[in-house]
Design an enzyme around this catalytic site. Sequence first.
Site, PDB file in Angstrom:
ATOM      1  N   LYS A 203       0.851  -1.201   0.000  1.00 50.39           N
ATOM      2  CA  LYS A 203       0.000   0.000   0.000  1.00 50.39           C
ATOM      3  C   LYS A 203       0.884   1.248   0.000  1.00 50.39           C
ATOM      4  O   LYS A 203       1.811   1.357   0.799  1.00 50.39           O
ATOM      5  CB  LYS A 203      -0.905   0.015   1.242  1.00 50.39           C
ATOM      6  CG  LYS A 203      -1.910  -1.153   1.276  1.00 50.39           C
ATOM      7  CD  LYS A 203      -2.736  -1.122   2.552  1.00 50.39           C
ATOM      8  CE  LYS A 203      -3.531  -2.394   2.755  1.00 50.39           C
ATOM      9  NZ  LYS A 203      -4.879  -2.388   2.226  1.00 50.39           N
ATOM     10  N   HIS A 261      -0.062  -7.855   9.619  1.00 49.09           N
ATOM     11  CA  HIS A 261      -0.438  -6.526   9.133  1.00 49.09           C
ATOM     12  C   HIS A 261      -0.255  -5.403  10.164  1.00 49.09           C
ATOM     13  O   HIS A 261       0.347  -4.371   9.872  1.00 49.09           O
ATOM     14  CB  HIS A 261      -1.895  -6.518   8.660  1.00 49.09           C
ATOM     15  CG  HIS A 261      -2.185  -7.545   7.615  1.00 49.09           C
ATOM     16  ND1 HIS A 261      -1.269  -7.927   6.674  1.00 49.09           N
ATOM     17  CD2 HIS A 261      -3.299  -8.281   7.354  1.00 49.09           C
ATOM     18  CE1 HIS A 261      -1.801  -8.844   5.886  1.00 49.09           C
ATOM     19  NE2 HIS A 261      -3.028  -9.073   6.280  1.00 49.09           N
TER      20      HIS A 261
END
Length: 502
Positions: A203, A261
């Site tokens: 990202k 994450h």
Amino acid sequence: MSHTEHQAAQAKLENAAPAPPLTLVIFGAHGDLTKRLLMPALYNLADMHLLDAGMKIIGVDHSDGDSREWADGLTATMQSFTHDRTAEFHPDRIDDEAWGWVTQRLEYLKGDFADESTFRGIGGKLGDGNCIFYLAVAARFFAPVVEQLGRAGLLKQQPNAFRRVVIEKPFGQDLPSAQALNARILKVADEQQVYRIDHFMGKETVQNIFPLRFSNAVFEPVWRREYIDHVQIMAAETIGVELRGSFYEGTGALRDMVPNHLFTLLAMIAMEAPGAYTSDAVRGEKAKVIAAIKPVQHDDVVRGQYGAGTVQGQSAKAYRDEPDVAKDSSTETYVALKLEIDNWRWAGVPFYLRTGKHLAARRTEIAVHFRAAPVSLLPDRDGGTMAANVLRITLDPEQHTTLDMNVKTPGMNAQLSRADMTFRYEDSFPMPSRVGYEVLLYAVMNGDTVLFQRADQIEAAWAAVQPALDHPPAVEIYAAGSAGPAGADALLARDGRRWDPL
Ligand code: BG6
């Protein structure tokens, strides 16, 4: 902007050279990951002219079929994304030339992942060129496939030919299994050949934390315990477990999201500045900060599970009523933790993490809460106490970085109001539909491991959460569509703090 204008603007921005010639072997050719993420990423890379003309893509899977059927199925899926706004990849249209470039290179190979002959077959197609083996398969196949590759001699590198393995998550189920998996893989491959993916590193907003902190002189001096009160990291989802019940039952929110994450985000926020932007230096700093997290305390963990409720206007059933979920399941669909990092920069600064499914809103965000200014010279317009600055790095549903500030309310009286300073990606750059895997795949092709997780980082992450796996607190039921269990609010209230609104 038209498609061509977009690509031209993007190519100018990218300033990137095409990847070297290689064969990409995808284990799990019919899997969800291949369809939803790998193919859109390859398509985007082809569209940006970042792939070598000699590239080959071999898909391996258990079921019958040939290359044409595989390509046709993938084409149908790619087309379906254009009218599915919920898909990660949702372009207005699929460019025939770029997708045609990909489909011409697709070759399907039927094979059992446990069978040696599959690997002899792959070897026969590879010759002695560069090769990337992408394990888009269930975790139980990771070690066996890598071992078979090793046994078949397919991981042997030559001076002019690399062999690389890409491994998805979940990487282990706990510390012992992650250590065992690393040991099995590293018996047949060098660490430099192994690319353990955390898709959050794909990202832009996450990659941007590095320049935000280390290419701007204003943040780093205050990026420490003297100025930061606490940090909140959240990944709130509105979706439930959907059809993944059988996977999720044995996994839960902690294993699914935290050591991978959420720790990826924590590492980007908390790491020291490396000496250089090299893989060894950056990954060394990440591993160090993760290893400095104190193993989580029992009282600092809250587990929740969604009951029936209403999520954004739609009624939602309880987790225990989802397909493939036990009626008395104690798997958590929500977890909140308080963590401490035992080093000079962060001692005494709590990091509060939370993630959950079927919550009131979709929001993935890091909020760095600074201490308030030491004296309050102006009154707050609403009569409250002066607020502290918060730097918010928002990954989803929008991508932006915002500094919440106190400003003068316009008018005759000098009074404070809240306002923000925002950097929004799309305001400054063309942002075409990307899935995040483009940058990760391109990095693997170019041998750049900086965005991937090293064995020691993964093991340190599991070590930090292991106490919560060994002695999980009971799950608290929260209504689907709410902000999570009451216990999570109590966790912060204990410290005189509150979660940011979802
Ligand atoms: C995956 C988890 O790794 O990440 C899912 O298995 C989760 O349960 C997903 O929904 C979240 O990723 P993103 O990019 O949609 O925030």
